[in-house]
Design a protein around this motif. Structure first.
Motif, short mmCIF file in Angstrom:
data_model
loop_
_atom_site.label_atom_id
_atom_site.label_comp_id
_atom_site.label_asym_id
_atom_site.label_seq_id
_atom_site.Cartn_x
_atom_site.Cartn_y
_atom_site.Cartn_z
N PRO A 137 0.84 -1.20 0.00
CA PRO A 137 0.00 0.00 0.00
C PRO A 137 0.87 1.25 0.00
CG PRO A 137 -0.70 -1.53 1.71
CD PRO A 137 0.57 -2.06 1.14
N ALA A 138 0.59 2.15 -0.91
CA ALA A 138 1.38 3.38 -1.04
C ALA A 138 0.44 4.57 -1.15
CB ALA A 138 2.28 3.29 -2.27
N PRO A 139 -0.10 5.03 -0.01
CA PRO A 139 -1.04 6.16 -0.05
C PRO A 139 -0.29 7.48 -0.27
CG PRO A 139 -0.70 5.44 2.21
CD PRO A 139 0.07 4.51 1.33
N ALA A 140 -0.34 7.97 -1.48
CA ALA A 140 0.42 9.17 -1.84
C ALA A 140 -0.09 10.41 -1.10
CB ALA A 140 0.34 9.40 -3.34
N HIS A 141 -1.38 10.48 -0.83
CA HIS A 141 -1.91 11.68 -0.18
C HIS A 141 -1.36 11.83 1.24
CE1 HIS A 141 -4.78 8.49 0.85
NE2 HIS A 141 -5.05 9.17 1.95
N HIS A 142 -1.09 10.71 1.93
CA HIS A 142 -0.50 10.79 3.28
C HIS A 142 0.95 11.27 3.20
CE1 HIS A 142 -3.91 9.10 5.28
NE2 HIS A 142 -3.86 7.99 4.57
N ILE A 143 1.67 10.76 2.21
CA ILE A 143 3.09 11.12 2.05
C ILE A 143 3.22 12.60 1.72
CG2 ILE A 143 5.18 10.72 0.70
CD1 ILE A 143 4.46 8.39 2.53
N PHE A 144 2.44 13.08 0.77
CA PHE A 144 2.55 14.48 0.36
C PHE A 144 2.00 15.44 1.40
CE2 PHE A 144 2.84 12.48 -3.93
CZ PHE A 144 4.14 12.87 -4.17
N ALA A 145 1.03 15.00 2.19
CA ALA A 145 0.51 15.86 3.26
C ALA A 145 1.54 16.02 4.37
CB ALA A 145 -0.78 15.27 3.83
N ALA A 146 2.33 14.99 4.60
CA ALA A 146 3.34 15.03 5.67
C ALA A 146 4.70 15.51 5.19
CB ALA A 146 3.48 13.65 6.29
N LEU A 147 4.83 15.79 3.91
CA LEU A 147 6.14 16.13 3.34
C LEU A 147 6.70 17.44 3.90
CD1 LEU A 147 8.30 15.17 1.40
CD2 LEU A 147 7.14 16.42 -0.41
N LEU A 148 5.93 18.49 3.89
CA LEU A 148 6.42 19.79 4.36
C LEU A 148 6.76 19.77 5.85
CD1 LEU A 148 7.12 22.70 3.65
CD2 LEU A 148 4.75 23.29 4.14
N PRO A 149 5.89 19.23 6.73
CA PRO A 149 6.29 19.17 8.14
C PRO A 149 7.52 18.30 8.38
CG PRO A 149 3.94 18.80 7.93
CD PRO A 149 4.49 18.81 6.55
N THR A 150 7.67 17.23 7.62
CA THR A 150 8.84 16.37 7.77
C THR A 150 10.11 17.10 7.36
OG1 THR A 150 7.50 14.39 7.39
CG2 THR A 150 9.87 14.17 7.06
N VAL A 151 10.05 17.84 6.27
CA VAL A 151 11.22 18.61 5.83
C VAL A 151 11.59 19.65 6.89
CG1 VAL A 151 12.05 20.28 4.12
CG2 VAL A 151 10.84 18.24 3.37
N VAL A 152 10.60 20.33 7.43
CA VAL A 152 10.87 21.35 8.45
C VAL A 152 11.48 20.72 9.71
CG1 VAL A 152 9.78 23.02 10.00
CG2 VAL A 152 9.13 22.96 7.59
N LEU A 153 10.92 19.59 10.16
CA LEU A 153 11.47 18.92 11.34
C LEU A 153 12.90 18.43 11.10
CD1 LEU A 153 8.32 16.92 12.43
CD2 LEU A 153 9.34 18.87 13.61
N ASN A 154 13.17 17.90 9.91
CA ASN A 154 14.53 17.47 9.59
C ASN A 154 15.49 18.65 9.52
OD1 ASN A 154 13.77 14.82 9.57
ND2 ASN A 154 13.87 14.57 7.36
#
Length: 173
Positions: free
Chosen positions: A125-142
């Protein structure tokens, strides 16, 4: 150089344990900080492409066996991340202030997208909407993790301006 490899191996082992036991459960504004990726990028930026690829494969394989996931999934992604970050460090000035932040931002985005594509190719399962929704916060946290992790890694490895055998490429023009 062997002491640098031992220090980096110890650091990455510790970070894999922290990532799998503590950081895997952290969720801030939908983003998930990846301490392992930030540390690997820091080591690769400082030590080069081959060192980064070997470190990425080793840390990724350890992470894969730690979660009993698809063996080689994280190892492949971290190998590529370590290699390309090391190439960036070899071909540009690694002492530039923006190099770690730029590397983390780009590698985090590429890591997330590559993980999505790889999951799709494996039939998981590869839910793209979850990945792209979390992309910006993940980049900021990293990016928030980058400054202290890079400083610690640089101090721990006690690097000179350039590692042995690595020469920077000068662009003409």
């Amino acid at each position: 150089m062997p002491t640098d490899a031992a220090k980096a191996a110890g650091l990455l082992f510790l970070v894999v344990v922290i990532q799998l036991s503590v950081m895997a459960n952290v969720d801030i504004l939908g983003g998930h900080p990846n301490l392992l990726l930030v540390t690997l990028v820091s080591v690769s930026l400082l030590r080069g492409a081959v060192f980064g690829a070997v470190a990425g494969f080793s840390a990724g394989l350890l992470a894969d066996t730690g979660v009993f996931g698809t063996l080689g999934f994280t190892a492949l992604l971290l190998t590529l991340a370590g290699y390309w970050t090391g190439r960036y460090g070899e071909t540009t000035g690694r002492d530039r202030a923006h190099a770690p932040l730029l590397s983390i931002a780009v590698i985090t985005v590429l890591y997330q997208i590559s993980a999505l594509v790889l999951r799709y190719m494996l039939g998981e399962p590869a839910p793209a909407h979850h990945i792209f929704a979390a992309l910006l916060p993940t980049v900021v946290l990293n990016l928030i993790l980058t400054v202290p992790v890079y400083a610690l890694t640089r101090r721990l490895l006690a690097l000179a301006a350039q590692p042995e055998g690595v020469t920077e490429v000068r662009l003409l023009g």
